[in-house]
Design a protein around this motif. Structure first.
Motif, PDB file in Angstrom:
ATOM      1  N   SER A 176       0.814   5.131   0.613  1.00 40.45           N
ATOM      2  CA  SER A 176      -0.041   6.061   1.354  1.00 40.45           C
ATOM      3  C   SER A 176       0.634   7.411   1.489  1.00 40.45           C
ATOM      4  O   SER A 176       1.825   7.555   1.210  1.00 40.45           O
ATOM      5  CB  SER A 176      -0.324   5.520   2.756  1.00 40.45           C
ATOM      6  OG  SER A 176      -1.018   4.313   2.685  1.00 40.45           O
ATOM      7  N   CYS A 211      -4.068  11.329   4.194  1.00 42.49           N
ATOM      8  CA  CYS A 211      -4.999  10.674   3.273  1.00 42.49           C
ATOM      9  C   CYS A 211      -6.002   9.840   4.073  1.00 42.49           C
ATOM     10  O   CYS A 211      -5.647   8.809   4.645  1.00 42.49           O
ATOM     11  CB  CYS A 211      -4.184   9.806   2.315  1.00 42.49           C
ATOM     12  SG  CYS A 211      -5.124   8.638   1.343  1.00 42.49           S
ATOM     13  N   ARG A 249      -5.739   0.787   4.990  1.00 44.43           N
ATOM     14  CA  ARG A 249      -4.848   0.102   5.934  1.00 44.43           C
ATOM     15  C   ARG A 249      -5.639  -0.899   6.774  1.00 44.43           C
ATOM     16  O   ARG A 249      -5.218  -2.045   6.952  1.00 44.43           O
ATOM     17  CB  ARG A 249      -4.158   1.115   6.843  1.00 44.43           C
ATOM     18  CG  ARG A 249      -3.254   0.473   7.901  1.00 44.43           C
ATOM     19  CD  ARG A 249      -2.657   1.516   8.854  1.00 44.43           C
ATOM     20  NE  ARG A 249      -2.113   2.648   8.157  1.00 44.43           N
ATOM     21  CZ  ARG A 249      -2.519   3.917   8.325  1.00 44.43           C
ATOM     22  NH1 ARG A 249      -3.480   4.205   9.192  1.00 44.43           N
ATOM     23  NH2 ARG A 249      -1.951   4.900   7.650  1.00 44.43           N
ATOM     24  N   THR A 277      -2.745   8.340  -3.892  1.00 41.96           N
ATOM     25  CA  THR A 277      -2.804   7.464  -2.717  1.00 41.96           C
ATOM     26  C   THR A 277      -4.252   7.357  -2.283  1.00 41.96           C
ATOM     27  O   THR A 277      -5.010   8.323  -2.426  1.00 41.96           O
ATOM     28  CB  THR A 277      -1.935   8.017  -1.570  1.00 41.96           C
ATOM     29  OG1 THR A 277      -2.358   9.326  -1.229  1.00 41.96           O
ATOM     30  CG2 THR A 277      -0.465   8.015  -1.939  1.00 41.96           C
ATOM     31  N   PRO A 278      -4.651   6.204  -1.796  1.00 48.49           N
ATOM     32  CA  PRO A 278      -3.829   4.999  -1.740  1.00 48.49           C
ATOM     33  C   PRO A 278      -3.763   4.304  -3.106  1.00 48.49           C
ATOM     34  O   PRO A 278      -4.692   4.380  -3.894  1.00 48.49           O
ATOM     35  CB  PRO A 278      -4.576   4.111  -0.742  1.00 48.49           C
ATOM     36  CG  PRO A 278      -6.016   4.513  -0.894  1.00 48.49           C
ATOM     37  CD  PRO A 278      -5.986   5.992  -1.206  1.00 48.49           C
ATOM     38  N   CYS A 328      -6.544   6.322   2.857  1.00 46.51           N
ATOM     39  CA  CYS A 328      -5.383   5.472   3.177  1.00 46.51           C
ATOM     40  C   CYS A 328      -5.588   4.761   4.515  1.00 46.51           C
ATOM     41  O   CYS A 328      -5.237   3.594   4.667  1.00 46.51           O
ATOM     42  CB  CYS A 328      -4.096   6.291   3.217  1.00 46.51           C
ATOM     43  SG  CYS A 328      -3.602   6.963   1.618  1.00 46.51           S
ATOM     44  N   GLN A 376       0.843  -1.194   0.000  1.00 40.94           N
ATOM     45  CA  GLN A 376       0.000   0.000   0.000  1.00 40.94           C
ATOM     46  C   GLN A 376       0.876   1.240   0.000  1.00 40.94           C
ATOM     47  O   GLN A 376       1.711   1.411   0.880  1.00 40.94           O
ATOM     48  CB  GLN A 376      -0.899   0.000   1.228  1.00 40.94           C
ATOM     49  CG  GLN A 376      -1.719   1.258   1.385  1.00 40.94           C
ATOM     50  CD  GLN A 376      -2.533   1.279   2.669  1.00 40.94           C
ATOM     51  OE1 GLN A 376      -2.681   0.264   3.345  1.00 40.94           O
ATOM     52  NE2 GLN A 376      -3.051   2.436   3.012  1.00 40.94           N
ATOM     53  N   GLU A 429       2.983  -1.148   4.181  1.00 36.80           N
ATOM     54  CA  GLU A 429       2.575   0.211   3.840  1.00 36.80           C
ATOM     55  C   GLU A 429       3.819   1.063   3.627  1.00 36.80           C
ATOM     56  O   GLU A 429       4.742   1.048   4.440  1.00 36.80           O
ATOM     57  CB  GLU A 429       1.707   0.806   4.943  1.00 36.80           C
ATOM     58  CG  GLU A 429       1.100   2.119   4.564  1.00 36.80           C
ATOM     59  CD  GLU A 429       0.047   2.605   5.549  1.00 36.80           C
ATOM     60  OE1 GLU A 429      -0.553   3.652   5.280  1.00 36.80           O
ATOM     61  OE2 GLU A 429      -0.179   1.938   6.574  1.00 36.80           O
ATOM     62  N   GLN A 433      -9.400   3.758  -2.680  1.00 35.75           N
ATOM     63  CA  GLN A 433      -9.731   2.801  -1.620  1.00 35.75           C
ATOM     64  C   GLN A 433     -10.359   1.552  -2.232  1.00 35.75           C
ATOM     65  O   GLN A 433     -11.409   1.619  -2.857  1.00 35.75           O
ATOM     66  CB  GLN A 433     -10.706   3.452  -0.633  1.00 35.75           C
ATOM     67  CG  GLN A 433     -11.030   2.578   0.544  1.00 35.75           C
ATOM     68  CD  GLN A 433     -11.932   3.308   1.529  1.00 35.75           C
ATOM     69  OE1 GLN A 433     -11.998   4.530   1.540  1.00 35.75           O
ATOM     70  NE2 GLN A 433     -12.617   2.544   2.355  1.00 35.75           N
TER      71      GLN A 433
END
Length: 100
Positions: A20, A24, A31, A66-67, A27, A18, A48, A85
């Motif tokens: 990020s 964000c 997560r 991001t993400p 993000c 990921q 991440e 997302q």
């Protein structure tokens, strides 16, 4: 192959990477989703990476927002990528492709 940051723990079956940024909101939700999924599937790791701290890697992998999530197989090849997302079902489907 990308020049990944040192000290990353890769999954033995697949890895969810990921990208990020600090402020964000999507993000944070991403997560939580990726942590939950990686804890349910043995051999899957979630890593991440702060995009701002790794601009060379961001450019190399053409990360534009991001993400962004990359799904890597056991050999470290990018099997799927998604910006924004991700939905839980899409991540699970991508993992299926990576593990198969």
């Amino acid at each position: 192959m990308a020049d990944w940051p040192s000290g990353m723990t890769w999954g033995t079956r697949a890895t969810l990477v990921q990208f990020s940024s600090a402020f964000c909101q999507p993000c944070r939700a991403t997560r939580r989703t990726l942590d939950e999924i990686s804890s349910m599937v043995e051999g899957v790791a979630h890593i991440e990476i702060d995009a701002e701290d790794h601009l060379d890697l961001v450019r190399e992998l053409d990360i534009r927002r991001t993400p962004t999530v990359l799904v890597l197989d056991a050999q470290g090849r990018i099997v799927r990528r998604a910006s924004g997302q991700p939905r839980r079902a899409d991540v699970i489907a991508a993992l299926g492709a990576a593990i198969a």
